[in-house]
Motif scaffolding. Structure first.
Motif, PDB file in Angstrom:
ATOM      1  N   TYR A  41     -44.627  13.178  10.543  1.00 10.79           N
ATOM      2  CA  TYR A  41     -43.136  12.343   9.849  1.00 10.79           C
ATOM      3  C   TYR A  41     -43.224  11.029  10.214  1.00 10.79           C
ATOM      4  N   ALA A  42     -43.768  10.547  11.394  1.00  9.52           N
ATOM      5  CA  ALA A  42     -43.932   9.319  11.707  1.00  9.52           C
ATOM      6  C   ALA A  42     -44.464   8.515  10.724  1.00  9.52           C
ATOM      7  N   TYR A  43     -45.555   8.837  10.157  1.00  9.81           N
ATOM      8  CA  TYR A  43     -46.339   8.320   8.902  1.00  9.81           C
ATOM      9  C   TYR A  43     -45.685   8.288   7.876  1.00  9.81           C
ATOM     10  N   PHE A  44     -45.005   9.302   7.495  1.00 14.18           N
ATOM     11  CA  PHE A  44     -44.106   9.416   6.236  1.00 14.18           C
ATOM     12  C   PHE A  44     -42.966   8.282   6.446  1.00 14.18           C
ATOM     13  N   MET A  45     -42.467   8.292   7.448  1.00 12.51           N
ATOM     14  CA  MET A  45     -41.343   7.139   7.156  1.00 12.51           C
ATOM     15  C   MET A  45     -41.795   5.927   7.216  1.00 12.51           C
ATOM     16  N   GLN A  46     -42.981   5.398   8.100  1.00 12.70           N
ATOM     17  CA  GLN A  46     -43.380   4.190   7.547  1.00 12.70           C
ATOM     18  C   GLN A  46     -43.901   3.741   6.244  1.00 12.70           C
ATOM     19  N   ASP A  47     -44.493   5.110   5.617  1.00 16.04           N
ATOM     20  CA  ASP A  47     -44.999   4.848   4.283  1.00 16.04           C
ATOM     21  C   ASP A  47     -43.993   4.687   3.257  1.00 16.04           C
ATOM     22  N   LYS A  48     -42.800   5.760   3.468  1.00 15.03           N
ATOM     23  CA  LYS A  48     -41.620   5.760   2.518  1.00 15.03           C
ATOM     24  C   LYS A  48     -40.664   4.781   2.420  1.00 15.03           C
ATOM     25  N   LEU A  49     -40.651   4.355   3.831  1.00 19.36           N
ATOM     26  CA  LEU A  49     -39.481   3.353   3.981  1.00 19.36           C
ATOM     27  C   LEU A  49     -39.778   2.194   4.757  1.00 19.36           C
ATOM     28  N   PHE A  50     -40.097   2.408   6.123  1.00 20.80           N
ATOM     29  CA  PHE A  50     -39.943   1.408   7.215  1.00 20.80           C
ATOM     30  C   PHE A  50     -40.865   0.165   7.042  1.00 20.80           C
ATOM     31  N   LYS A  51     -42.102   0.363   6.291  1.00 18.71           N
ATOM     32  CA  LYS A  51     -42.835  -0.762   5.913  1.00 18.71           C
ATOM     33  C   LYS A  51     -42.203  -1.581   4.976  1.00 18.71           C
ATOM     34  N   ALA A  52     -41.300  -1.035   4.071  1.00 22.66           N
ATOM     35  CA  ALA A  52     -40.653  -2.057   3.059  1.00 22.66           C
ATOM     36  C   ALA A  52     -39.669  -2.389   3.498  1.00 22.66           C
ATOM     37  N   LYS A  53     -38.887  -1.636   4.324  1.00 28.62           N
ATOM     38  CA  LYS A  53     -37.439  -1.898   4.964  1.00 28.62           C
ATOM     39  C   LYS A  53     -37.376  -1.914   6.428  1.00 28.62           C
ATOM     40  N   PRO A  54     -37.804  -2.928   7.087  1.00 22.68           N
ATOM     41  CA  PRO A  54     -37.759  -2.834   8.511  1.00 22.68           C
ATOM     42  C   PRO A  54     -36.166  -2.789   9.163  1.00 22.68           C
ATOM     43  N   PHE A  55     -36.208  -1.842  10.194  1.00 24.12           N
ATOM     44  CA  PHE A  55     -34.932  -1.500  10.941  1.00 24.12           C
ATOM     45  C   PHE A  55     -35.045  -2.549  11.989  1.00 24.12           C
ATOM     46  N   LYS A  56     -33.940  -2.563  12.949  1.00 23.23           N
ATOM     47  CA  LYS A  56     -34.048  -3.067  14.133  1.00 23.23           C
ATOM     48  C   LYS A  56     -34.959  -2.363  15.207  1.00 23.23           C
ATOM     49  N   GLU A  57     -34.663  -1.017  15.108  1.00 24.66           N
ATOM     50  CA  GLU A  57     -35.518  -0.140  15.723  1.00 24.66           C
ATOM     51  C   GLU A  57     -35.439   1.260  15.229  1.00 24.66           C
ATOM     52  N   THR A  58     -36.675   1.760  15.295  1.00 24.89           N
ATOM     53  CA  THR A  58     -36.727   3.245  14.781  1.00 24.89           C
ATOM     54  C   THR A  58     -37.217   4.333  15.783  1.00 24.89           C
ATOM     55  N   PHE A  59     -36.524   5.595  15.641  1.00 26.36           N
ATOM     56  CA  PHE A  59     -36.859   6.577  16.868  1.00 26.36           C
ATOM     57  C   PHE A  59     -37.403   7.720  15.992  1.00 26.36           C
ATOM     58  N   ILE A  60     -38.463   8.630  16.633  1.00 25.93           N
ATOM     59  CA  ILE A  60     -38.713   9.667  16.199  1.00 25.93           C
ATOM     60  C   ILE A  60     -39.354  10.484  17.178  1.00 25.93           C
ATOM     61  N   PRO A  61     -39.154  11.876  17.491  1.00 22.25           N
ATOM     62  CA  PRO A  61     -39.865  12.599  18.682  1.00 22.25           C
ATOM     63  C   PRO A  61     -41.384  12.271  18.526  1.00 22.25           C
ATOM     64  N   ASN A  62     -41.923  12.206  19.734  1.00 23.56           N
ATOM     65  CA  ASN A  62     -43.485  11.830  19.772  1.00 23.56           C
ATOM     66  C   ASN A  62     -44.355  12.978  19.874  1.00 23.56           C
ATOM     67  N   GLY A  63     -44.790  13.482  18.656  1.00 20.28           N
ATOM     68  CA  GLY A  63     -45.501  15.014  18.540  1.00 20.28           C
ATOM     69  C   GLY A  63     -46.750  14.946  19.545  1.00 20.28           C
ATOM     70  N   MET A  64     -46.920  13.770  20.136  1.00 17.16           N
ATOM     71  CA  MET A  64     -48.208  13.987  21.069  1.00 17.16           C
ATOM     72  C   MET A  64     -47.747  13.968  22.705  1.00 17.16           C
ATOM     73  N   ALA A  65     -46.397  14.011  22.698  1.00 15.21           N
ATOM     74  CA  ALA A  65     -45.932  13.859  24.392  1.00 15.21           C
ATOM     75  C   ALA A  65     -46.733  14.969  25.193  1.00 15.21           C
ATOM     76  N   GLU A  66     -47.012  14.536  26.208  1.00 12.59           N
ATOM     77  CA  GLU A  66     -47.758  15.506  27.050  1.00 12.59           C
ATOM     78  C   GLU A  66     -46.838  16.533  27.690  1.00 12.59           C
ATOM     79  N   ASP A  67     -45.621  16.101  28.166  1.00 14.43           N
ATOM     80  CA  ASP A  67     -44.714  17.075  28.766  1.00 14.43           C
ATOM     81  C   ASP A  67     -43.517  17.181  27.764  1.00 14.43           C
TER      82      ASP A  67
END
Ligand code: GLP
Length: 233
Positions: free
Chosen positions: A75-101
């Motif tokens: 979903y991180a890729y989806f958001m970059q691709d569909k929105l954030f690349k073209a429309k930068p936000f001040k900050e974007t947050f998403i859960p980290n699917g690769m988090a160890e804990d």
């Protein structure tokens, strides 16, 4: 719940855009975003618009566990691709699917939500009535958590992967309690496959068996439908 039924998904999407733009005009700075096909048209309208999000925050609902941000189905890729690349936000947050804990990740994301209360939340709905990845049976009280995906969800999302075995079996999701904290919620549902869930959400009782039904208890929810998703109402 304000229910609006349109001739087409495109018209419903244009209404979602108007609602978002109006909220922004009224001072909304923190946007809760969803992935999936339902909001894709909205992101296309946002990309083409002259709205400026460089002072705004985006918080995504959910992320598959085990997919890195550069995986095409994350979903991180989806958001970059569909929105954030073209429309930068001040900050974007998403859960980290690769988090160890997972416990730490859940706590981290809850803190993110606490620090950035959501003004305007976009939602889709799963064919089984899930919102985010809050599957049927999830307590309305929980905040961010790691969840096992329902077999129906794995099947529904299989179309994006080579085989069912490739579909992640777990995901991080904002909880229902976090979603209900948003000031304003706009849910989009299109197509016949959503008709049953939409009927339950609007006309059924409020039950954890159909997570989206909890939206009946929120004071500012707009549901945008096309003819097909509204066909059982
Ligand atoms: C996924 C997401 C949900 C989304 C749902 C419906 O399971 N976690 O947030 O609402 O799918 O997706 P679509 O809009 O593609 O039908």
């Amino acid at each position: 719940m304000d229910i609006k039924i349109f001739q087409s998904a495109q018209e419903a999407t244009e209404e979602a855009f108007r609602l978002l733009a109006a909220a922004k005009e009224d001072g909304a700075t923190t946007f809760g975003l969803a992935t999936g096909s339902s909001p894709e048209g909205l992101y296309e309208l946002l990309r083409a618009s002259d709205l400026d999000f460089t002072d705004a925050y985006a918080l995504n609902l959910d992320e598959y566990r085990g997919l890195p941000a550069d995986h095409e189905q994350s979903y991180a890729y989806f958001m970059q691709d569909k929105l954030f690349k073209a429309k930068p936000f001040k900050e974007t947050f998403i859960p980290n699917g690769m988090a160890e804990d997972p416990e730490e990740e859940v706590a981290r994301y809850d803190q993110v939500i606490k620090n950035h209360p959501i003004d305007f939340q976009i939602l889709g709905i799963g064919p089984n009535g899930h919102i985010g990845f809050n599957e049927p049976g999830t307590s309305f009280e929980v905040t961010t958590h790691l969840t096992d995906l329902a077999p129906a969800t794995i099947q529904a999302n299989q179309r994006f992967f080579e085989s069912e075995a490739d579909v992640p079996k777990q995901a991080y999701t904002m909880g229902i309690a976090s979603i209900l904290n948003s000031k304003q919620i706009v849910l989009m549902a299109f197509g016949e496959a959503k008709a049953q869930a939409v009927k339950g959400m609007i006309e059924g009782s409020v039950t954890e068996a159909l997570p989206a039904s909890v939206l009946q208890t929120h004071e500012n929810v707009t549901v945008l439908l096309d003819q097909d998703s509204a066909s059982l109402l």
